[in-house]
Design an enzyme around this catalytic site. Structure first.
Site, mmCIF file in Angstrom:
data_model
loop_
_atom_site.group_PDB
_atom_site.id
_atom_site.type_symbol
_atom_site.label_atom_id
_atom_site.label_comp_id
_atom_site.label_asym_id
_atom_site.label_seq_id
_atom_site.Cartn_x
_atom_site.Cartn_y
_atom_site.Cartn_z
ATOM 1 N N HIS A 167 6.921 -3.480 -6.099
ATOM 2 C CA HIS A 167 5.706 -2.639 -6.157
ATOM 3 C C HIS A 167 4.470 -3.519 -6.065
ATOM 4 O O HIS A 167 3.901 -3.931 -7.078
ATOM 5 C CB HIS A 167 5.696 -1.847 -7.465
ATOM 6 C CG HIS A 167 4.675 -0.741 -7.494
ATOM 7 N ND1 HIS A 167 4.703 0.271 -8.425
ATOM 8 C CD2 HIS A 167 3.598 -0.484 -6.713
ATOM 9 C CE1 HIS A 167 3.681 1.092 -8.223
ATOM 10 N NE2 HIS A 167 3.002 0.649 -7.191
ATOM 11 N N HIS A 196 0.658 -4.241 -3.661
ATOM 12 C CA HIS A 196 -0.317 -3.749 -2.683
ATOM 13 C C HIS A 196 -1.022 -4.970 -2.102
ATOM 14 O O HIS A 196 -1.958 -5.503 -2.698
ATOM 15 C CB HIS A 196 -1.359 -2.848 -3.350
ATOM 16 C CG HIS A 196 -0.798 -1.640 -4.050
ATOM 17 N ND1 HIS A 196 -0.747 -0.395 -3.469
ATOM 18 C CD2 HIS A 196 -0.279 -1.487 -5.293
ATOM 19 C CE1 HIS A 196 -0.230 0.480 -4.319
ATOM 20 N NE2 HIS A 196 0.072 -0.156 -5.417
ATOM 21 N N ARG A 256 -2.590 -4.996 0.803
ATOM 22 C CA ARG A 256 -3.832 -4.588 1.438
ATOM 23 C C ARG A 256 -3.965 -4.869 2.927
ATOM 24 O O ARG A 256 -5.089 -4.796 3.445
ATOM 25 C CB ARG A 256 -5.026 -5.281 0.744
ATOM 26 C CG ARG A 256 -5.082 -5.150 -0.759
ATOM 27 C CD ARG A 256 -5.314 -3.738 -1.186
ATOM 28 N NE ARG A 256 -5.675 -3.627 -2.610
ATOM 29 C CZ ARG A 256 -5.412 -2.581 -3.369
ATOM 30 N NH1 ARG A 256 -4.741 -1.564 -2.854
ATOM 31 N NH2 ARG A 256 -5.777 -2.523 -4.621
ATOM 32 N N ASN A 279 -0.416 2.191 1.170
ATOM 33 C CA ASN A 279 -1.788 2.722 1.108
ATOM 34 C C ASN A 279 -2.763 1.761 1.772
ATOM 35 O O ASN A 279 -3.688 1.233 1.158
ATOM 36 C CB ASN A 279 -2.206 3.045 -0.329
ATOM 37 C CG ASN A 279 -2.167 1.845 -1.260
ATOM 38 O OD1 ASN A 279 -1.375 0.922 -1.064
ATOM 39 N ND2 ASN A 279 -3.023 1.857 -2.266
ATOM 40 N N ASP A 308 2.995 -3.907 -9.640
ATOM 41 C CA ASP A 308 1.914 -3.018 -9.161
ATOM 42 C C ASP A 308 0.635 -3.841 -8.945
ATOM 43 O O ASP A 308 -0.471 -3.399 -9.281
ATOM 44 C CB ASP A 308 1.660 -1.854 -10.105
ATOM 45 C CG ASP A 308 0.824 -0.757 -9.422
ATOM 46 O OD1 ASP A 308 0.432 0.213 -10.106
ATOM 47 O OD2 ASP A 308 0.539 -0.898 -8.201
ATOM 48 N N HIS A 359 -8.826 -5.523 -6.644
ATOM 49 C CA HIS A 359 -10.150 -5.070 -6.217
ATOM 50 C C HIS A 359 -11.132 -6.182 -6.589
ATOM 51 O O HIS A 359 -10.896 -6.930 -7.554
ATOM 52 C CB HIS A 359 -10.527 -3.773 -6.917
ATOM 53 C CG HIS A 359 -9.590 -2.636 -6.611
ATOM 54 N ND1 HIS A 359 -9.625 -1.947 -5.414
ATOM 55 C CD2 HIS A 359 -8.564 -2.120 -7.319
ATOM 56 C CE1 HIS A 359 -8.684 -1.033 -5.409
ATOM 57 N NE2 HIS A 359 -8.010 -1.125 -6.547
ATOM 58 N N GLY A 407 -6.974 -0.526 -10.597
ATOM 59 C CA GLY A 407 -6.053 -1.528 -10.045
ATOM 60 C C GLY A 407 -6.335 -2.885 -10.656
ATOM 61 O O GLY A 407 -7.474 -3.200 -10.977
HETATM 62 O O1 DOR Z 1 -4.399 1.562 -10.081
HETATM 63 C C1 DOR Z 1 -3.841 1.662 -8.971
HETATM 64 N N1 DOR Z 1 -4.321 1.031 -7.877
HETATM 65 N N2 DOR Z 1 -2.728 2.410 -8.848
HETATM 66 C C2 DOR Z 1 -2.193 2.721 -7.644
HETATM 67 O O2 DOR Z 1 -1.197 3.425 -7.587
HETATM 68 C C3 DOR Z 1 -2.813 2.210 -6.416
HETATM 69 C C4 DOR Z 1 -3.518 0.942 -6.700
HETATM 70 C C5 DOR Z 1 -4.363 0.458 -5.556
HETATM 71 O O3 DOR Z 1 -3.878 0.479 -4.403
HETATM 72 O O4 DOR Z 1 -5.486 0.022 -5.827
#
Ligand code: DOR
Length: 453
Positions: free
Chosen positions: A66, A68, A70, A100, A316, A320, A338
């Site tokens: 899990h 991200h 980007r 995403n 996860d 940012h 995030g």
């Molecule tokens: O806090 C989060 N940020 N939860 C998510 O499921 C997506 C993630 C993000 O892509 O920033």
């Protein structure tokens, strides 16, 4: 340690190897990136590259299902080079990247584009999942036909509804995932209630972090989890329940255990290590979706992990930039949720072992063995054995460190764990026999490979 640019044969000596059968004192040799021999040093054949583990523990590379990273679309926040460097620094050698992106990775064509885009700048091995949309369920089979069989169910992506809030549509989609023997990644979330609650809070001008944390009622998580487990069980579809965060959901998982024969559940490190008492001080730097919960929830999650009710830890990792998070200081709804997580995850978990909150075996099962099995990659991944990929992490269980963003590879350059002291850290991360990370430095070229799931 000299940079290595190709997969040479490796001999690792003077190691305590974490094998499924127990810790073995000796060494191993690799050939073409796979473990070819395990034994006492005197009985190991020669190799081009030799590493002395200094008597330290060597565990299978972590599998983080899990993340991200980007790319494409938000590479100012992270990209595959920075994200996979951060992974290697955290002992992670295989990642499953989220869809995403911009554009969202919601089709077979988008998967092909993403694969082409990132293929030359990844430092660890990687897989993709595909976002499922109600208006293009046929993409599930199209994706399976190109070797992607992990499917992420979001209620909305990039503020565009996916249609998955509708139980009938969700059920139809799960039927299609089952038909390709795919893996469904489901959030424990009854979205209608969450959306309703968020609107109420916003209409009432409630915009603090605590209001944000209250916007996802515990019961919306436990009801969402129960419904999705029963739906998945009724279809026999392989399923992974994501971001378990509350004591109530843990109770649901315990009660529905008979329905979870092929359903796993994950906990994130931030839900294990942070609670709302910390996040009060952190403000938007403690803002994550699913929100951080209470100390009571945190305790329940550690119990769930230690009893195996929750059997996977996934970072996860979702970065940012500071300037984005700052907008949340006046109004939490103005900053994106995030947290950076993949580099701090293993040191925090090893420190928890040192503090006897859990055991090393439990941590390795939850971060390497079980996620590898969940993705159908075991014993190629998540295992030290003959024929397995030589994905290895040398650990210093006594290393006293202080977590600081300054030393991190993630682009965000902040961490909610700034100045946290830990005991236990990865020293060297090896990908298919090649050292990728060693004592703070990336020491290889980007040799990460795409893995069909
Ligand atoms: O806090 C989060 N940020 N939860 C998510 O499921 C997506 C993630 C993000 O892509 O920033």
């Amino acid at each position: 340690m000299k940079p290595v640019t190709c997969v040479m044969s490796l001999k690792l000596v003077n190691a305590k190897l974490w094998l499924e059968t127990g810790v073995y004192e000796g060494g191993l040799v690799t050939e073409n990136g796979a473990v070819s021999k395990i034994g006492k040093e005197s009985r190991l054949p020669p190799a081009e590259n030799i590493i002395d583990a200094g008597g330290k523990l060597v565990v299978p590379g972590l599998v983080d299902l899990h993340v991200h990273f980007r790319e494409p679309g938000y590479t100012q926040k992270e990209d595959f080079a920075s994200g996979t460097s951060a992974a290697a620094a955290g002992g992670v050698t295989t990642v499953l990247d989220e869809p995403n992106n911009k554009p969202v990775t919601g089709s077979a064509e988008a998967l092909r584009v993403k694969q082409e885009l990132v293929k030359d700048h990844s430092y660890v091995d990687y897989l993709f999942n595909m976002a499922v949309y109600a208006d293009r369920l046929s993409e599930i089979r199209s994706a399976a036909n190109i070797g992607v069989n992990v499917f992420a169910f979001f209620d909305e992506l990039g503020d565009k509804p996916t249609g998955m809030k509708d139980t009938g549509v969700l059920y139809d989609a799960l039927i299609r995932v089952e038909a390709v023997d795919g893996l469904a990644l489901l959030n424990c979330r009854e979205s209608d209630q969450v959306i309703h609650t968020i609107k109420q809070l916003k209409d009432a001008g409630k915009n603090t972090l605590q209001d944000y944390n209250n916007s996802f009622p515990h019961v919306a998580e436990s009801v969402g989890a129960a419904k999705r487990i029963l739906l998945a069980h009724s279809l026999g579809v392989r399923t992974h329940m994501r971001e378990v965060s509350t004591a109530e959901t843990v109770d649901v998982l315990r009660s529905l255990k008979p329905y979870m024969t092929d359903i796993t559940a994950e906990v994130r490190p931030d839900h294990l290590f942070l609670n709302q008492e910390n996040t009060e001080k952190l403000g938007p730097y403690g803002q994550q979706w699913t929100p951080i919960r209470t100390r009571k929830d945190q305790t329940a999650l550690w119990e769930a992990l230690n009893e195996g009710t929750v059997n996977i830890i996934a970072s996860d990792h979702a970065t940012h930039m500071v300037e984005e998070k700052r907008h949340g200081l006046g109004n939490i709804w103005n900053s994106p949720p995030g947290l950076p997580a993949i580099e701090s995850m293993l040191p925090l978990l090893l420190n928890a072992v040192h503090e006897e909150k859990t055991t090393l075996d439990r941590i390795i099962q939850a971060t390497s063995v079980n996620p590898a099995k969940r993705l159908g990659l075991y014993p190629r991944k998540g295992c030290i054995d003959i024929g397995s990929d030589a994905d290895l992490v040398i650990l210093d269980l006594e290393a006293e460190k202080k977590i600081t963003a300054d030393e991190m590879y993630a682009k965000s350059k902040w961490t909610p764990y700034e100045d946290w002291k830990t005991i236990g850290a990865p020293v060297t991360t090896i990908l298919r026999g090649v050292p990728v990370y060693h004592e703070g430095e990336i020491v290889s070229k980007p040799l990460g490979q795409y893995i069909s799931s």
